[in-house]
Design a protein around this motif. Sequence first.
Motif, PDB file in Angstrom:
ATOM      1  N   VAL A  25       1.028  -1.212   0.000  1.00  0.00           N
ATOM      2  CA  VAL A  25       0.017  -0.034   0.140  1.00  0.00           C
ATOM      3  C   VAL A  25       0.846   1.264   0.121  1.00  0.00           C
ATOM      4  O   VAL A  25       1.477   1.396   0.890  1.00  0.00           O
ATOM      5  N   ASN A  26       0.866   1.618  -1.094  1.00  0.00           N
ATOM      6  CA  ASN A  26       1.510   3.227  -1.294  1.00  0.00           C
ATOM      7  C   ASN A  26       0.932   4.438  -0.713  1.00  0.00           C
ATOM      8  O   ASN A  26      -0.403   4.707  -1.118  1.00  0.00           O
ATOM      9  N   VAL A  27       1.271   5.148   0.304  1.00  0.00           N
ATOM     10  CA  VAL A  27       0.507   6.368   0.716  1.00  0.00           C
ATOM     11  C   VAL A  27       0.854   7.519  -0.069  1.00  0.00           C
ATOM     12  O   VAL A  27       1.943   8.136  -0.234  1.00  0.00           O
ATOM     13  N   SER A  28      -0.200   7.946  -0.952  1.00  0.00           N
ATOM     14  CA  SER A  28      -0.034   9.036  -1.903  1.00  0.00           C
ATOM     15  C   SER A  28      -0.841  10.119  -1.434  1.00  0.00           C
ATOM     16  O   SER A  28      -1.078  10.447  -0.284  1.00  0.00           O
ATOM     17  N   THR A  29      -0.927  11.276  -2.347  1.00  0.00           N
ATOM     18  CA  THR A  29      -1.340  12.622  -1.962  1.00  0.00           C
ATOM     19  C   THR A  29      -2.323  13.262  -2.811  1.00  0.00           C
ATOM     20  O   THR A  29      -2.257  12.853  -4.351  1.00  0.00           O
ATOM     21  N   ASP A  30      -3.158  14.095  -2.680  1.00  0.00           N
ATOM     22  CA  ASP A  30      -3.817  14.861  -3.601  1.00  0.00           C
ATOM     23  C   ASP A  30      -3.195  15.670  -4.453  1.00  0.00           C
ATOM     24  O   ASP A  30      -3.774  16.097  -5.657  1.00  0.00           O
ATOM     25  N   LYS A  31      -1.954  16.089  -3.966  1.00  0.00           N
ATOM     26  CA  LYS A  31      -1.133  16.917  -4.966  1.00  0.00           C
ATOM     27  C   LYS A  31      -0.806  16.302  -6.130  1.00  0.00           C
ATOM     28  O   LYS A  31      -0.019  16.842  -6.881  1.00  0.00           O
ATOM     29  N   ALA A  32      -0.888  15.050  -6.121  1.00  0.00           N
ATOM     30  CA  ALA A  32      -0.488  13.902  -7.407  1.00  0.00           C
ATOM     31  C   ALA A  32      -1.400  14.337  -8.395  1.00  0.00           C
ATOM     32  O   ALA A  32      -1.082  13.912  -9.644  1.00  0.00           O
ATOM     33  N   VAL A  33      -2.290  14.982  -8.060  1.00  0.00           N
ATOM     34  CA  VAL A  33      -3.687  15.161  -9.355  1.00  0.00           C
ATOM     35  C   VAL A  33      -3.290  16.503 -10.072  1.00  0.00           C
ATOM     36  O   VAL A  33      -3.314  17.402  -9.191  1.00  0.00           O
ATOM     37  N   ASN A  34      -3.484  16.647 -11.340  1.00  0.00           N
ATOM     38  CA  ASN A  34      -3.089  17.762 -11.994  1.00  0.00           C
ATOM     39  C   ASN A  34      -2.008  18.465 -11.240  1.00  0.00           C
ATOM     40  O   ASN A  34      -2.073  19.687 -11.150  1.00  0.00           O
ATOM     41  N   PRO A  35      -0.652  17.935 -11.320  1.00  0.00           N
ATOM     42  CA  PRO A  35       0.192  18.556 -10.338  1.00  0.00           C
ATOM     43  C   PRO A  35       0.938  20.010 -10.983  1.00  0.00           C
ATOM     44  O   PRO A  35       0.995  20.002 -12.135  1.00  0.00           O
ATOM     45  N   THR A  36       1.055  20.706  -9.866  1.00  0.00           N
ATOM     46  CA  THR A  36       1.328  21.963 -10.286  1.00  0.00           C
ATOM     47  C   THR A  36       3.086  22.192  -9.692  1.00  0.00           C
ATOM     48  O   THR A  36       3.546  23.248  -9.784  1.00  0.00           O
ATOM     49  N   SER A  37       3.371  21.108  -8.984  1.00  0.00           N
ATOM     50  CA  SER A  37       4.659  21.076  -8.249  1.00  0.00           C
ATOM     51  C   SER A  37       5.551  19.891  -8.735  1.00  0.00           C
ATOM     52  O   SER A  37       4.933  18.776  -8.857  1.00  0.00           O
ATOM     53  N   VAL A  38       6.712  20.085  -8.314  1.00  0.00           N
ATOM     54  CA  VAL A  38       7.643  18.782  -8.423  1.00  0.00           C
ATOM     55  C   VAL A  38       7.277  17.519  -7.389  1.00  0.00           C
ATOM     56  O   VAL A  38       7.256  16.536  -7.694  1.00  0.00           O
ATOM     57  N   MET A  39       6.921  18.079  -6.255  1.00  0.00           N
ATOM     58  CA  MET A  39       6.655  17.210  -5.175  1.00  0.00           C
ATOM     59  C   MET A  39       5.407  16.654  -5.616  1.00  0.00           C
ATOM     60  O   MET A  39       5.206  15.116  -5.727  1.00  0.00           O
ATOM     61  N   GLY A  40       4.536  17.192  -6.113  1.00  0.00           N
ATOM     62  CA  GLY A  40       3.037  16.395  -6.816  1.00  0.00           C
ATOM     63  C   GLY A  40       3.426  15.719  -7.897  1.00  0.00           C
ATOM     64  O   GLY A  40       2.779  14.589  -7.883  1.00  0.00           O
ATOM     65  N   LYS A  79       2.101 -11.217  -9.309  1.00  0.00           N
ATOM     66  CA  LYS A  79       1.595 -12.549  -9.678  1.00  0.00           C
ATOM     67  C   LYS A  79       0.105 -12.655  -8.926  1.00  0.00           C
ATOM     68  O   LYS A  79       0.099 -12.022  -8.215  1.00  0.00           O
ATOM     69  N   PRO A  80      -0.462 -13.632  -9.235  1.00  0.00           N
ATOM     70  CA  PRO A  80      -1.722 -14.238  -8.566  1.00  0.00           C
ATOM     71  C   PRO A  80      -1.571 -14.154  -7.121  1.00  0.00           C
ATOM     72  O   PRO A  80      -0.668 -14.709  -6.545  1.00  0.00           O
ATOM     73  N   GLY A  81      -2.369 -13.495  -6.256  1.00  0.00           N
ATOM     74  CA  GLY A  81      -2.481 -13.296  -4.856  1.00  0.00           C
ATOM     75  C   GLY A  81      -1.551 -12.169  -4.308  1.00  0.00           C
ATOM     76  O   GLY A  81      -1.457 -11.945  -3.276  1.00  0.00           O
ATOM     77  N   GLN A  82      -1.022 -11.390  -5.319  1.00  0.00           N
ATOM     78  CA  GLN A  82      -0.228 -10.080  -4.716  1.00  0.00           C
ATOM     79  C   GLN A  82      -1.007  -8.959  -5.087  1.00  0.00           C
ATOM     80  O   GLN A  82      -1.906  -9.061  -6.309  1.00  0.00           O
ATOM     81  N   ALA A  83      -1.346  -7.806  -4.587  1.00  0.00           N
ATOM     82  CA  ALA A  83      -1.904  -6.371  -4.659  1.00  0.00           C
ATOM     83  C   ALA A  83      -1.137  -5.493  -4.421  1.00  0.00           C
ATOM     84  O   ALA A  83      -0.652  -5.294  -3.335  1.00  0.00           O
ATOM     85  N   PHE A  84      -0.894  -4.523  -5.303  1.00  0.00           N
ATOM     86  CA  PHE A  84       0.001  -3.350  -5.167  1.00  0.00           C
ATOM     87  C   PHE A  84      -1.172  -2.219  -5.534  1.00  0.00           C
ATOM     88  O   PHE A  84      -1.718  -2.166  -6.598  1.00  0.00           O
ATOM     89  N   VAL A  85      -1.374  -1.344  -4.542  1.00  0.00           N
ATOM     90  CA  VAL A  85      -2.416  -0.185  -4.548  1.00  0.00           C
ATOM     91  C   VAL A  85      -1.592   1.103  -3.934  1.00  0.00           C
ATOM     92  O   VAL A  85      -0.626   0.864  -3.078  1.00  0.00           O
ATOM     93  N   SER A  86      -2.433   2.265  -4.450  1.00  0.00           N
ATOM     94  CA  SER A  86      -1.999   3.589  -3.748  1.00  0.00           C
ATOM     95  C   SER A  86      -3.199   4.031  -2.908  1.00  0.00           C
ATOM     96  O   SER A  86      -4.387   3.913  -3.597  1.00  0.00           O
ATOM     97  N   VAL A  87      -2.961   5.016  -1.964  1.00  0.00           N
ATOM     98  CA  VAL A  87      -4.202   5.514  -1.199  1.00  0.00           C
ATOM     99  C   VAL A  87      -4.055   7.000  -1.345  1.00  0.00           C
ATOM    100  O   VAL A  87      -2.696   7.516  -0.806  1.00  0.00           O
ATOM    101  N   ARG A  88      -4.679   7.913  -2.058  1.00  0.00           N
ATOM    102  CA  ARG A  88      -4.533   9.310  -2.335  1.00  0.00           C
ATOM    103  C   ARG A  88      -5.414  10.060  -1.128  1.00  0.00           C
ATOM    104  O   ARG A  88      -6.484   9.908  -1.156  1.00  0.00           O
ATOM    105  N   PHE A  89      -4.997  10.812  -0.302  1.00  0.00           N
ATOM    106  CA  PHE A  89      -5.831  11.699   0.317  1.00  0.00           C
ATOM    107  C   PHE A  89      -4.895  13.026   0.737  1.00  0.00           C
ATOM    108  O   PHE A  89      -3.959  13.376   0.172  1.00  0.00           O
TER     109      PHE A  89
END
Length: 634
Positions: free
Chosen positions: A426-441, A459-469
Motif C-alpha cells: 500500500v503506497n501512501v499518496s497525496t491529492d497533490k499528485a492530481v493535475n500537479p503544479t509542483s515537483v513534489m506533486g 503474480k496472482p495473490g499479490q496486490a499493489f495499490v496506492s491511497v490518495r488523500f
Amino acid sequence: MSQPSEMLPPSSLPDQTPHETVRSHQLQKFAIDLGLWTLAAVLAYLYRKPSALTGGLSSTALSEGVLAYFLLSALIMGALSSYYGLYRQTWRRIGVPDLLLLLRAVVLATVLGLAAAFLLYGFLDLPRSVPLLTGGLGLLLLSGVRLLARVLHERVPRGSRTDQRRVLIVGAGDAGSLIAREMLRHPEAQLHPVGFVDDDPDKRGTSLVGLPVFGGVSSLPEVVRREGVEEILIAVPSAAGTFVRRVVDLAKDTGVSYRIIPGVFEILSGNVSLGQIRDVNLEDLLRRPPVQLNTAEIAGYLRDRTVLVTGAGGSIGSEIVRQILQFGPGRIVLMGRGEGSIFAVQQELRRLAPELPQVALIGDVRDRDRVEQVFRETRPQVVFHAAAHKHVPLMEAAPSEAILNNVIGTRNVVEMGLKYGVERLVNVSTDKAVNPTSVMGASKRMAEKTVSAGAARAKPGQAFVSVRFGNVLGSRGSVVPTFMHQIRQGGPVTVTHPEMTRYFMTIPEAARLVLQAGGLAENGKVYVLNMGNPVNISDLARDVIRLSGAQDIEVVYSGVRPGEKLYEELLTSSEGTDATTHAEIFSARLEQVDPETLDRDIAGLEAAARSGDFGQIRSELARIIPENKFGSLG
C-alpha cells in the motif's frame, strides 16, 4: 489486573496474587448466588407450606424429598451459573445485558425445577408451584444484590460542594452519563455536574443519572447564567466539527471555560473517564462523523503477518504502526532514515505491545541494496510505503531529492515487493499528485504510476495499490504548527492567499483509512479517500488564533509560493471514480500504465536527478505527466 472485592474489604484477602484475588472474588459471587437461590427455594416452600413453620422446621416437616429438591435446585442453578459465567459479572458495573443473562439463567433453572417437580411428584412432598415461586424470588434476590453493589459503588460521597466547579454537560448520551457519574463518584476532582443540554427533543425535560436535561444546545447561554455554570464540557465523541464549533462559539459568548472529551478515534476502548477531559483543539473543530471500519476485513490481511512500514518514524508511518497493533500482526518491521524518530516509535511499540516481535532498521529507500537487504532478512508479507518528501516549496528548490526519494525510493520498494513475494503493498499518496503544479506533486504521481506498473507485473495473490488523500492535521510540515509558532511569537499569522483551501483529516483517521484500503486491495487500484469539504486556510488560521486564547493577532497574506495551488483536487477531470465496498473510499479510473515505457521514463528522470539538472527534471515530468499544470515550469 486485580480488582478490589465487591462484597468484602480488601483486608480480608491478604497476601494474594492478582490471579488468586480474582479467583477468590468469583468464588464469593458463586457462593452468594447459590445461597440466595437456595434461600429463595426455602422461602417459596415455606410460603406454600406454612405448616413447616408451625412444626418448627423439624425433620418431619422438611422431609427427605424436600431437602433433596433444595439440593437439586442448587445444583441446577450452580450448573447454569457456570455455563453462563454469572460469577464473572462485575456487580458494581452491572448493566442491562448482564441482567438479561441472569434472567435467561433463572428462567431455565425454573423450567428445569418445574420439570423435576412433575417427574418426581411421588417422591417430592412439594407443591408444584414452588419452582415458579423460587424463580421469581430468586430473580429478585440475585438481581437485587447486583444492583445494591452498583448503588453502593456509585453513591455520592458526602461533603461540601462550595469549592467545586459547576459543570454543564453538552450531550445527554452514553458519554455524557458516564462522565457525570465519574464526577459524582470523584468529588476530589472538584467538578460538580449541574445538568445537561442536548438537541434531542425526546430528552428535553427528562433527567439522566438524577440530573436534569435543561433543553437544546441553543439554550446554553441562558442555562449558564441561571445555574451559575463555571465550565462547559462537550461530551459528544461522535460530533462533527460544525457542532463542536457551534458549542465553542456559544461558550465563548458566555465567558466561561470549555473542555471536551476525546473523539471516537481517541477512545478505542469505549471508556470515558475524568482523565480524558482536555481542552478543545483544532481537530475537534474540523472533525467529521466517525468513519466506520470493516475490522474483520483489515484483520484478515494483517493477522499473524510480518508487516513492514517504511517511513515508520513519520507522522503517518508511526500512526499506521499504532493502528496495526489492534489487528494482531505477527511481527512489525520499522524502517526509516531518522534514528531518533525510529527509536521513539520502537520504544512506544515496546510499551504498547511488549510481546509483539518487532525489528527497527535504519535505512534509506533510495538505497536499493539496503532495501533488498531489509526485504531479504525480514521477508515482509504486507508493506505500507509511507516514506516520502512532502514539502512543496522545499522540493521546488531541490527537485533531485523529490525524484530520488519519492520516485526511485518507491521503485526500489515495489521491485523488492515483487521479488520477495509481498502479498500486499500500500503506497501512501497525496491529492497533490492530481493535475500537479509542483515537483513534489508530480513525483508522487510518478510514484502512483510506479506502483501501478508493479501491479501489472504482480503474480496472482499479490496486490499493489496506492491511497490518495489530502493534508493531515498535526503532521510534520502542516500549517497548524506554523500558525501556533507565529502566535507564540506575537503574530502576525501568515496565510498565502485569502482563497487558499485544503482538504484535511486527522492523523488517526488517515491511518485507519489507509489500513482499510489495504483490505480492499484490488490490484493496481488508486484509492481516493472521502476528505469531506475543503477548509479555507484563512478561516483555519482564525480558529487557531481563537483556540489559543490570543488577542489582537492579525492574519496577513504573503502570496502563493512556488508550486502551490489555491485549491487541491482528489481527481483529474478525466478520471472519475468507482464505488468500493467502503462508503468512504473510492477507486479512481486511471489510464493503463505500460511498465516498459515507465521504466524508460524513470531512468531518464533518475539520470537528470543524479546529475542535478533541474531543468531536465521539470521537462521530463511535464512530458510524462501531460495533465500537469506546471505553467512556466514545464
